[in-house]
Structure formats: structure tokens, C-alpha cells
Design a protein around this motif. Structure first.
Motif, PDB file in Angstrom:
ATOM      1  N   MET B   1       0.817  -1.208   0.000  1.00  0.00           N
ATOM      2  CA  MET B   1       0.000   0.000   0.000  1.00  0.00           C
ATOM      3  C   MET B   1       0.849   1.255   0.000  1.00  0.00           C
ATOM      4  SD  MET B   1      -3.610  -0.148   1.943  1.00  0.00           S
ATOM      5  CE  MET B   1      -4.368  -1.706   1.498  1.00  0.00           C
ATOM      6  N   GLU B   2       0.366   2.296  -0.635  1.00  0.00           N
ATOM      7  CA  GLU B   2       1.153   3.512  -0.785  1.00  0.00           C
ATOM      8  C   GLU B   2       1.433   4.143   0.571  1.00  0.00           C
ATOM      9  OE1 GLU B   2      -1.514   2.733  -2.445  1.00  0.00           O
ATOM     10  OE2 GLU B   2      -0.809   2.557  -4.514  1.00  0.00           O
ATOM     11  N   GLU B   4       1.523   7.243   1.595  1.00  0.00           N
ATOM     12  CA  GLU B   4       0.619   8.288   2.093  1.00  0.00           C
ATOM     13  C   GLU B   4      -0.625   7.669   2.717  1.00  0.00           C
ATOM     14  OE1 GLU B   4       1.886   8.075  -1.198  1.00  0.00           O
ATOM     15  OE2 GLU B   4       1.061   9.872  -2.195  1.00  0.00           O
ATOM     16  N   VAL B   5      -1.106   6.625   2.058  1.00  0.00           N
ATOM     17  CA  VAL B   5      -2.314   5.982   2.547  1.00  0.00           C
ATOM     18  C   VAL B   5      -2.061   5.386   3.921  1.00  0.00           C
ATOM     19  CG1 VAL B   5      -3.972   4.163   2.080  1.00  0.00           C
ATOM     20  CG2 VAL B   5      -3.070   5.509   0.198  1.00  0.00           C
TER      21      VAL B   5
END
Lengths: 712, 124
Positions: B1-2, B4-5
Motif C-alpha cells: 500500500m502507498e 501516504e495511505v
């Protein structure tokens, strides 16, 4: 909306003893959670869940509350909308409720267990199945020791009573997300039997605004999102004191209405403007052009001089040959001729003539052709003036022909002259009539024009439309599915069909007569009959005349053409990306007072007060006392102008000069949570709760009986 | 998952330590989650009668009755008072200008305007 801050996880969960209740205001729009006895909720977020698919990993995830739109690009939201666990003001989707509670407890800092009593708000007369499912969820999934349910408006009223805004006996008018309530209070306790609910709330206002705007601006439908509409509503909507008067302002008083208009400019980048070329550029271009043309001119001159030289050479050679021939003997002459390639002296002469002519032409000299044409014009009919006796029979025939031609052309000329004379005469007469009575003349002209143009239009319409003008047909030329053919097309289809099925019906006599072939003319696509040419020319004449003398005149065909033209070619400006909100500013919140506007057949909030008072089986004196302490709460009561409008509205349902006092809650949004937190902090709160054991013992019956006592 | 997320803690963790029963156990993958939630109206209808005695206040009977005044009619497009109804589209309109507009409206928009006040024709 743009700056969404996700709440941090609270760190001090473990600090609270297990007896401290957790207070949850489970509102249809916002979920607030915090600790009993504190002044503010620890966190509040929009009571919604979305379950999009993560783009790179492909797993479905749950996202609670508002999110940063820039981060949503990592998720595929095509199959997941933003969902709320609420229908009106009742929780009915407990799967979503679970995600929301998960998030709430997680952010509050719960680690190993929730382990605290819960006070949760609900709507008035929450159906027992909703209560049962909620308790089930809290007991079984979160292991909560005990639960109490209370009405949010009652908590808000109690809190404001503590602040001194309202009395022990009074009314609460609450405009919430999905519903509006009016609840009477007697001795600080809500009288549920007399409360009343209308299923209109802030949700409906926002939705109405969004729908209206997206219908008004279909091109910007994508920009008018729910969140944006909510923002616009909070920022610009107000409640009109007198709705009808406010409408009249917008209908008649332009200036005042303009003042009340609000505009929302959508992001718009003007298209790159084409700058006019600079002086330098122009000069450079001109120079280039000049250079190119000079080159062409040079080339042409070179070619010409080459040709001249060639011709001169040929000419001198030919002349030489001629001279030789003149001097030479018979024998020698044939040899010379054979050498030169010409057959005879005659031929050489003609070649010389040709060469000199073309040389003259090349050198740019004129060759007296003008006179020749004149001469030819003069003797076009050379035989006409010659007497018959001197002519051969063939020439006689020719003469007859020429006479005929001459007379017809002369006749044509004469007719033309005559027509011009007539025209001039008519002009003169018209001028005279105009001078005598200009008004009448203009009137006549106009009448004639309208008559003619009407006729013309009608004919055109018939041609295009088959005489059936049936309201909103599209004016596009193409015949799509379901569209009617015009008369001409219909006729053509009929002819084609009859031609196709004519076979085998007796003898085929097609082509026996010349007229038979005319049918192909009719079948061909562009058979425009020009029988109305006269009318057309007359129309053109009158139009030009009218344009000349009547400054106010606008040709019909022009007018028709002008109107639909501009939008096609007009470049889009910032104005096209501007959304005007005028009447919507007070039209949308008006649904609280007139739910019929959005098709909800229930009383508005002002009338609800009278209904509630009627349901309250008490003396008029009690009602009068209640009306002196009316608390207005709930998020949708924040519109400017709410209190004065409510006051004037309620006054209509009260006896003449009956006392009336309305107060807005100290904080219409947070007061319910604050009241609940204060209530949960009291020492007697424990008696109001029920535990898992109680639930097991009494079952669903427990929820029918569960009504907490608000005045502790 | 990125990153920022993850940093903003946007996504709800699939297992939470304070829960007695995890969502994944409750709604196992591949099984129907009972997504067909009935709407409140149906739930209220199907609730057994004893849970809503008529003499006691309940969710149904605290509803407001219709207004005692006849509802005012407003123009569907402009919002002004509407004395007229277009017999073809059934839209209410305030003046001839609006009427012209109405006649130009595509049928879809007519239905959407009607749906605003719950008067759209619903084909079943």
C-alpha cells in the motif's frame, strides 16, 4: 472539504478507569465519541463508510468518514458508493455500523478491549429491532459491559436547561440530518407520546440543491458533487422570513435580486489566445514572399528570353532557307527542302508566319485581335441584309436561321428593356406613394412581407415536415430511429416501394411513353420544384426594400438563423463555468417548512409545533408555558433567518397575543453530545444502563421498556 | 500500500485487538453477507405487531400528519409560484417563457424534475 484531516489515535485510553462511560452521539450525519464528563468529544467524523478496492493489491478495504480526495486515486471506487448505516434517523445497516464503531473505538485508543459502559444516542421512539441489533453488536462484538440509550434532543435540551437557555417545561424543535422533531418536555422529561416527526432534514436540503443545480447546469454535473452541495448549503443558504415576498423580489426586483445572487466559479483556464504577428514577423514574411516571387519572375523572364532566342534562331534559319530557295535551281531546291524537313516552299512560308507571330507574342506585343471581335460582332448575321436572288439554296436556309436568331435576341433585348422600364415605373409609383403617406406605405409593405414570408415558410415547412408540427421534434436534419420522415422523403419512399413491387402485375409497359421516365426525377433525392420562384424574388425585393427604409426591420429568415448560430461558434468564457445560486439559496431550506415541495406529504416544522401541542393532552396554560421556552437545535437550524421565520410561523398556530419565546441552542451541533457526557458522568448513571445479563434475562422486551430518566 | 495511505491511517485494519469477533470471521469471504438490507419501511412493516402497541408512542405513530393547508404549487424549473401545469409533461410552470423551456426539455430531464417532487412516472 479539500483539507480533510484524519483524526489521530488517542493515546490515553488506558488512563480511564473501566467505570468511566464512553459517550457516543450516533447522529445520522456525524458520529461523535468521547469520554463522560469531558467538555468536548474526542473525535467526530462523518457517519459514512465506503468500501473501495485498492488498485494495486486488489483487496477490498473499508474507509470510514471523510477522506482526502487526492488519496482516493489509489482506490477503485466504481463499485462502492459512500454509504451510511442510516435510513432516515434509524440505524438499519449494522454491517456498516460495525465499521464505523471499529473506527471510533480504534481512534479513541482502545487496545485490548473496549470494557467501558456505553451511552449512545438514538432517535425518538427508535424501533426496538434497531435497538436490539445495536445492543447485540455492542455486547457480542465489542464485549461492552453495559449500555444505555438516550434521545439526542433530550440531551441537548437538558444541557441548554443547565445553561439557562430554557426551562424545565418547554419544547425542543430539532432539525437534523434526515428528520425534524418537535419534542415537548414536562418537568425535564420528554413526552414521547406528544412528539412528532417529519421526514425532512438537512440531507433533503443538500440533495435538493444538488439536483436543482445539476439540472440547471447539465454540463457541470460532474462538478456538482454531494460534498460541494453541502458546502454551498452551509455557506449560502438562508431561510426567507416571508417566502412569497422573497420570491417576488427575485421575480420583479432585479437589482435587489442581483445583490442576493451568489456565484461559484468553476476552475476554468482560458484557451490560449492567438497573438497577432509582430511587425518584424510581418516584414520577414513579406520579404520571403517577395523573394520567392522574384525568383519566379526571374525564371519566367529567363524562359521567355530563351524562347525568343530559339524562335529568332529558327526564323533566321527559315529565312535563310527561303533565300536559298529563291536563288536555287529546281534540282537544288528539292535537296534544300529535303534537308530542311519541309515539303514545300508554301509550308516554309507558313512556318515563318507562325514563328513571327509567336515571336511577337513572346515579346509581348499585341496582335490586333480586338478589332477582329468587333468585326465579327458586326457581321454575325452577314446574310440577313443580302437580297435573296444572289444566294444559293443553302445560303437561303442559313439566312432564314439567322433571321430567326436575330429576331429572338432582339425580342429578348426589347423585353428586358421593357421590364426595366416597368420596374422603374413601379419604383417611381412606389416612391410617390411613399412620399404621400409613408406610414401607410410601410404598413402595406410589412403586410405584404409577412404574407409572403408566411406562405414561403409554410411551403418550406410542408416540404420538411409533412405538415405535422408535433411539438419538440429535433431540428437536426438526419432521420434517426423513431423520427418521422418528411413529406418529400415519404413520397420518395412510396414511389420506390411501388416501383419495387410493381413487377409481375400484368404487362410491363414502362417506357412506352416519355412521361414514364419522369418518375426517376421524382425519385431522385434532390427534386426541388421551383414553381415558387416568383414569390421568392418578390420576397427578396420587399425584404431589401424594408431593410432600406425600416430601421427596426429584422428579416425572419435572418432572425431564425441568428438565434441558434452563436452558441456554436462562441468560444467558452469564464461565465460559462460560473454557477449562479440565486433563488436556490432560500428555496432549498424552505423544504423544512413546506415538505410538499419535494413530494413529502407531511407538515412543516412550524405546523409540527401545533400538532405536538395538540397531541399533548394538557391545559392551555401548560401549552402557554411550554411556548415560552422553545429550544431550536440540530445542525439544520443553523441557517440564518431560522429563528424569526419559526417564530412568525408558530405564531400563526397560537392564539392571538399568546407569549412565545424561541432560543437557539448554545451549539446546535455539539450540545447533544455534551448533554450526554454530563449525564453519563453523574453518579446515578449506572442505574440507567442494562447489561448483557439483563439482556439475556429479558430478551427483546427489555428494549420496549428501556426509557432512561433524564433528570438525575 | 502507498506510503501516504498508510501514514494517514485511512484504511481500517482488518483485525482489531479490542474486538471479540473480527469482521472477517463474522462475514467470511465468499459467503453472502446478507447485503440485501431491507429498507426501514419494510423493516417496520415486518416488525411484529406486539413490538408496536398502538396505545404507546412508537416510531410509526409519532410521524406528522399531512399539513392542514393545501400545498402551494411552485414552478418546477424556476421555483416561482406556478399557476399552470403543462398537460403533456405534467410539469408546473410560472410563465410562458418557462413553458417554452419545458417544451424544449428532453424527456429524461422532465422525469428528473418530476422526481424532485416525487411525481415521476415509474415504469415497473
Amino acid at each position: 472539504m479539500s483539507s480533510v484531516t484524519r483524526p489521530r489515535r488517542e493515546a490515553d485510553f488506558a488512563r480511564f478507569p473501566s467505570s468511566t462511560p464512553i459517550v457516543i452521539d450516533n447522529g445520522a450525519s456525524t458520529f461523535r465519541i468521547g469520554w463522560a464528563g469531558e467538555a468536548e468529544p474526542r473525535l467526530s467524523f462523518r457517519n459514512v463508510v465506503q468500501r473501495p478496492r485498492h488498485r494495486s493489491t486488489g483487496e477490498t478495504v473499508s474507509i470510514v468518514g471523510d477522506t482526502d480526495p487526492s488519496l482516493m486515486k489509489f482506490f477503485d471506487c466504481t463499485r462502492s458508493a459512500v454509504r451510511s448505516p442510516f435510513d432516515d434517523d434509524v440505524v438499519y445497516q449494522f454491517e456498516y455500523m460495525e465499521y464505523i464503531l471499529d473506527y471510533g473505538f480504534d481512534r479513541l485508543g482502545a487496545n485490548s478491549e473496549v470494557g467501558h459502559p456505553i451511552l449512545m444516542t438514538e432517535c425518538e421512539c427508535n424501533p426496538s429491532f434497531s435497538r436490539a441489533r445495536m445492543s447485540e453488536l455492542l455486547f457480542e462484538t465489542y464485549g461492552v459491559p453495559s449500555i444505555a440509550f438516550g434521545i439526542d434532543n433530550a440531551f441537548s435540551y437538558k444541557y441548554n436547561q443547565k445553561l439557562g437557555n430554557c426551562n424545565e417545561d418547554g419544547l425542543a424543535i430539532s432539525c437534523e440530518h434526515g428528520t425534524c422533531h418537535v419534542v415537548p418536555f414536562l418537568k425535564g422529561q420528554p413526552v414521547l407520546g406528544a412528539c412528532c416527526r417529519t421526514n425532512v432534514g438537512g440531507f433533503h436540503i443538500t440533495d435538493f440543491l444538488r439536483q436543482l443545480l445539476s439540472l440547471k447546469y447539465p454540463y457541470h454535473m460532474a462538478s456538482i458533487t454531494w460534498e460541494k452541495a453541502e458546502e454551498l448549503k452551509k455557506e449560502h443558504c438562508y431561510i426567507a422570513l416571508d417566502y412569497m415576498a422573497e420570491l417576488q423580489i427575485f421575480k420583479n426586483n432585479k437589482e435587489e435580486a442581483d445583490e442576493k445572487m451568489r456565484y461559484w466559479q468553476l476552475p476554468w483556464v482560458p484557451p490560449p489566445k492567438e497573438e497577432p504577428p509582430s511587425e518584424e514577423e510581418l516584414a520577414r514574411k513579406a520579404a520571403l514572399k517577395e523573394k520567392a516571387s522574384q525568383r519566379l519572375r526571374d525564371m519566367a523572364a529567363q524562359k521567355r528570353s530563351q524562347k525568343i532566342a530559339e524562335l529568332e534562331k529558327q526564323l533566321s534559319y527559315l529565312e535563310e532557307v527561303m533565300e536559298q530557295l529563291d536563288e536555287a535551281e529546281e534540282q537544288e531546291a528539292t535537296v534544300i527542302l529535303g534537308r530542311s524537313g519541309y515539303l514545300s516552299q508554301q509550308e516554309i512560308k507558313s512556318a515563318i508566319l507562325k514563328a513571327t507571330q509567336s515571336l511577337r507574342k513572346a515579346k509581348g506585343e499585341s496582335n490586333g485581335n480586338d478589332e477582329k471581335t468587333d468585326a465579327s460582332a458586326a457581321d454575325k448575321y452577314p446574310l440577313v441584309s443580302v437580297p435573296d436572288e444572289t444566294l444559293t439554296p443553302e445560303q437561303l436556309k442559313e439566312k432564314k436561321k439567322q433571321i430567326l436568331l436575330k429576331t429572338t435576341t432582339e425580342g429578348k433585348l426589347r423585353a428586358k428593356q421593357k421590364r426595366a422600364e416597368e420596374e422603374a415605373l413601379r419604383e417611381k409609383q412606389e416612391e410617390k406613394r411613399r412620399a404621400e403617406n409613408p406610414e401607410l406605405y410601410l404598413e402595406e409593405l410589412r403586410a405584404r412581407y409577412s404574407e409572403l414570408s408566411e406562405k414561403f415558410e409554410q411551403r418550406k415547412r410542408q416540404k420538411v415536415n409533412g405538415g405535422q408540427t408535433n411539438g419538440n421534434h429535433s431540428s437536426s436534419g438526419g432521420v434517426g430511429r423513431g423520427e418521422r420522415l418528411n413529406a418529400a422523403q415519404k413520397e420518395r419512399m412510396r414511389l420506390l416501394a411501388s416501383a419495387a413491387f410493381d413487377r409481375g402485375k400484368g404487362e410491363d409497359t414502362f417506357g412506352m411513353r416519355d412521361e414514364d421516365w419522369l418518375v426517376y426525377n421524382k425519385m431522385s433525392k434532390d427534386n426541388d420544384d421551383d414553381s415558387n420562384d416568383d414569390d421568392e424574388s418578390e420576397l427578396v425585393r420587399i425584404t431589401s426594400k424594408l431593410q432600406e427604409i425600416d430601421p427596426t426591420f429584422v428579416s425572419k429568415s435572418e432572425a431564425v438563423q441568428l438565434t441558434p448560430e452563436p452558441p456554436k461558434v462562441r468560444p467558452l468564457t469564464a461565465e460559462d463555468y460560473r454557477i449562479a445560486i440565486g433563488i436556490e439559496r432560500f428555496r432549498c431550506p424552505e423544504v423544512l417548512f413546506q415538505p410538499g415541495m419535494i413530494g413529502i406529504d407531511q407538515a412543516g416544522i412550524d405546523e409540527m409545533v401545533s400538532i405536538s401541542l395538540r397531541r399533548l393532552m394538557e391545559d392551555e396554560s401548560v401549552k402557554e408555558r411550554l411556548c415560552q421556552s422553545i429550544l431550536v437545535t440540530g445542525g439544520s437550524s443553523l441557517f440564518p433567518g431560522m429563528i424569526p421565520r419559526l417564530e412568525s410561523g408558530i405564531r400563526q398556530y397560537r392564539p392571538y397575543l399568546a407569549p412565545l419565546k424561541l432560543v437557539r441552542a448554545a451549539d446546535p451541533i455539539l450540545d447533544a453530545w455534551r448533554g450526554a457526557a454530563a449525564f453519563a458522568a453523574s453518579s446515578k448513571f449506572g442505574k440507567q444502563t442494562f447489561s448483557l445479563a439483563d439482556y439475556r434475562e429479558h430478551g427483546e422486551n427489555l428494549f420496549h421498556r428501556h426509557n432512561i430518566v433524564y433528570s438525575l | 500500500m502507498e506510503s501516504e495511505v498508510v501514514r494517514t491511517e485511512m484504511v481500517l485494519a482488518p483485525t482489531l485487538p479490542f474486538k471479540k469477533m473480527q469482521t472477517a470471521d463474522k462475514y467470511p469471504k465468499g459467503q453472502s453477507r446478507g447485503r440485501q438490507w431491507k429498507h426501514l419501511r419494510h423493516l417496520l412493516q415486518s416488525a411484529d405487531a406486539s413490538s408496536m402497541p398502538p396505545d404507546r408512542p412508537n416510531y410509526m405513530n409519532i410521524q406528522s400528519p399531512p399539513s392542514i393547508y393545501p400545498p402551494k404549487r411552485y414552478c418546477d424549473l424556476t421555483g416561482f409560484e406556478a399557476p399552470y401545469v403543462d398537460p403533456r409533461t405534467k410539469l408546473r410552470y410560472a410563465d410562458p417563457e418557462v413553458f417554452k423551456q419545458i417544451r424544449m426539455l428532453p424527456d429524461e430531464y422532465v422525469q428528473r424534475y418530476l422526481a424532485l417532487r416525487n411525481a415521476a412516472v415509474i415504469l415497473r
